[in-house]
Design a protein around this motif. Sequence first.
Motif, PDB file in Angstrom:
ATOM      1  N   LYS A  59       0.954  -0.908   0.052  1.00 50.34           N
ATOM      2  CA  LYS A  59       0.349   0.424   0.113  1.00 50.34           C
ATOM      3  C   LYS A  59       0.895   1.434  -0.199  1.00 50.34           C
ATOM      4  O   LYS A  59       0.725   2.307  -0.805  1.00 50.34           O
ATOM      5  CB  LYS A  59      -0.706  -0.080   1.099  1.00 50.34           C
ATOM      6  CG  LYS A  59      -1.433   0.976   1.516  1.00 50.34           C
ATOM      7  CD  LYS A  59      -2.852   0.849   2.944  1.00 50.34           C
ATOM      8  CE  LYS A  59      -3.674   2.097   2.928  1.00 50.34           C
ATOM      9  NZ  LYS A  59      -4.646   2.322   3.745  1.00 50.34           N
ATOM     10  N   ARG A  60       1.536   0.826   1.018  1.00 46.69           N
ATOM     11  CA  ARG A  60       2.975   2.759   0.895  1.00 46.69           C
ATOM     12  C   ARG A  60       3.598   2.728  -0.902  1.00 46.69           C
ATOM     13  O   ARG A  60       4.084   3.941  -0.918  1.00 46.69           O
ATOM     14  CB  ARG A  60       3.885   2.024   2.081  1.00 46.69           C
ATOM     15  CG  ARG A  60       3.488   2.171   3.182  1.00 46.69           C
ATOM     16  CD  ARG A  60       4.437   2.260   4.030  1.00 46.69           C
ATOM     17  NE  ARG A  60       5.435   2.108   3.779  1.00 46.69           N
ATOM     18  CZ  ARG A  60       5.208   0.618   5.098  1.00 46.69           C
ATOM     19  NH1 ARG A  60       4.511  -0.063   5.556  1.00 46.69           N
ATOM     20  NH2 ARG A  60       6.512  -0.263   4.833  1.00 46.69           N
ATOM     21  N   GLN A  61       3.996   1.930  -1.226  1.00 49.23           N
ATOM     22  CA  GLN A  61       4.543   1.430  -2.576  1.00 49.23           C
ATOM     23  C   GLN A  61       3.419   2.333  -3.632  1.00 49.23           C
ATOM     24  O   GLN A  61       3.865   2.338  -4.071  1.00 49.23           O
ATOM     25  CB  GLN A  61       5.181   0.026  -2.759  1.00 49.23           C
ATOM     26  CG  GLN A  61       6.586  -0.147  -2.030  1.00 49.23           C
ATOM     27  CD  GLN A  61       6.761  -1.508  -2.307  1.00 49.23           C
ATOM     28  OE1 GLN A  61       6.408  -2.073  -3.681  1.00 49.23           O
ATOM     29  NE2 GLN A  61       8.197  -1.892  -2.113  1.00 49.23           N
ATOM     30  N   TYR A  62       2.086   1.948  -3.300  1.00 49.16           N
ATOM     31  CA  TYR A  62       1.467   2.330  -4.318  1.00 49.16           C
ATOM     32  C   TYR A  62       0.843   3.320  -4.517  1.00 49.16           C
ATOM     33  O   TYR A  62       0.625   4.561  -5.487  1.00 49.16           O
ATOM     34  CB  TYR A  62      -0.279   1.572  -4.288  1.00 49.16           C
ATOM     35  CG  TYR A  62      -1.258   1.584  -5.140  1.00 49.16           C
ATOM     36  CD1 TYR A  62      -1.088   2.004  -5.936  1.00 49.16           C
ATOM     37  CD2 TYR A  62      -2.001   2.043  -3.609  1.00 49.16           C
ATOM     38  CE1 TYR A  62      -2.442   1.582  -6.718  1.00 49.16           C
ATOM     39  CE2 TYR A  62      -3.015   2.839  -4.884  1.00 49.16           C
ATOM     40  CZ  TYR A  62      -3.285   2.954  -6.200  1.00 49.16           C
ATOM     41  OH  TYR A  62      -3.975   3.040  -7.557  1.00 49.16           O
ATOM     42  N   THR A  64       3.166   5.839  -2.986  1.00 51.25           N
ATOM     43  CA  THR A  64       4.474   6.813  -3.229  1.00 51.25           C
ATOM     44  C   THR A  64       4.548   6.509  -4.879  1.00 51.25           C
ATOM     45  O   THR A  64       5.200   7.822  -5.766  1.00 51.25           O
ATOM     46  CB  THR A  64       5.734   6.542  -2.758  1.00 51.25           C
ATOM     47  OG1 THR A  64       4.824   4.696  -2.856  1.00 51.25           O
ATOM     48  CG2 THR A  64       5.122   6.666  -1.563  1.00 51.25           C
ATOM     49  N   CYS A  65       3.263   6.524  -5.586  1.00 56.10           N
ATOM     50  CA  CYS A  65       4.156   5.908  -7.435  1.00 56.10           C
ATOM     51  C   CYS A  65       3.653   7.379  -7.980  1.00 56.10           C
ATOM     52  O   CYS A  65       2.203   8.053  -7.602  1.00 56.10           O
ATOM     53  CB  CYS A  65       3.404   4.622  -7.912  1.00 56.10           C
ATOM     54  SG  CYS A  65       4.304   3.385  -7.510  1.00 56.10           S
TER      55      CYS A  65
END
Length: 65
Positions: A59-62, A64-65
């Motif tokens: 979720k964090r990676q999503y 920050t994209c």
Amino acid sequence: SLKDAREVIAGYVKHYNTVRLHSAIGYISPEAKLKGREDQIFKERDRKLGAARAARKAKRQYLTC
């Protein structure tokens, strides 16, 4: 009545020993500890924690994209 009191106490003791999680024995019930299920319970907890960590990371990676 005495009969009612005994039933209430018996229900409490059953809950205390089979449902309530005890911090002193790793947040498992005394029944689970006596049956030797703590390793199984701890492995399942670790699996669930790992899955939750992976979901949070994804979720964090999503976000920050």
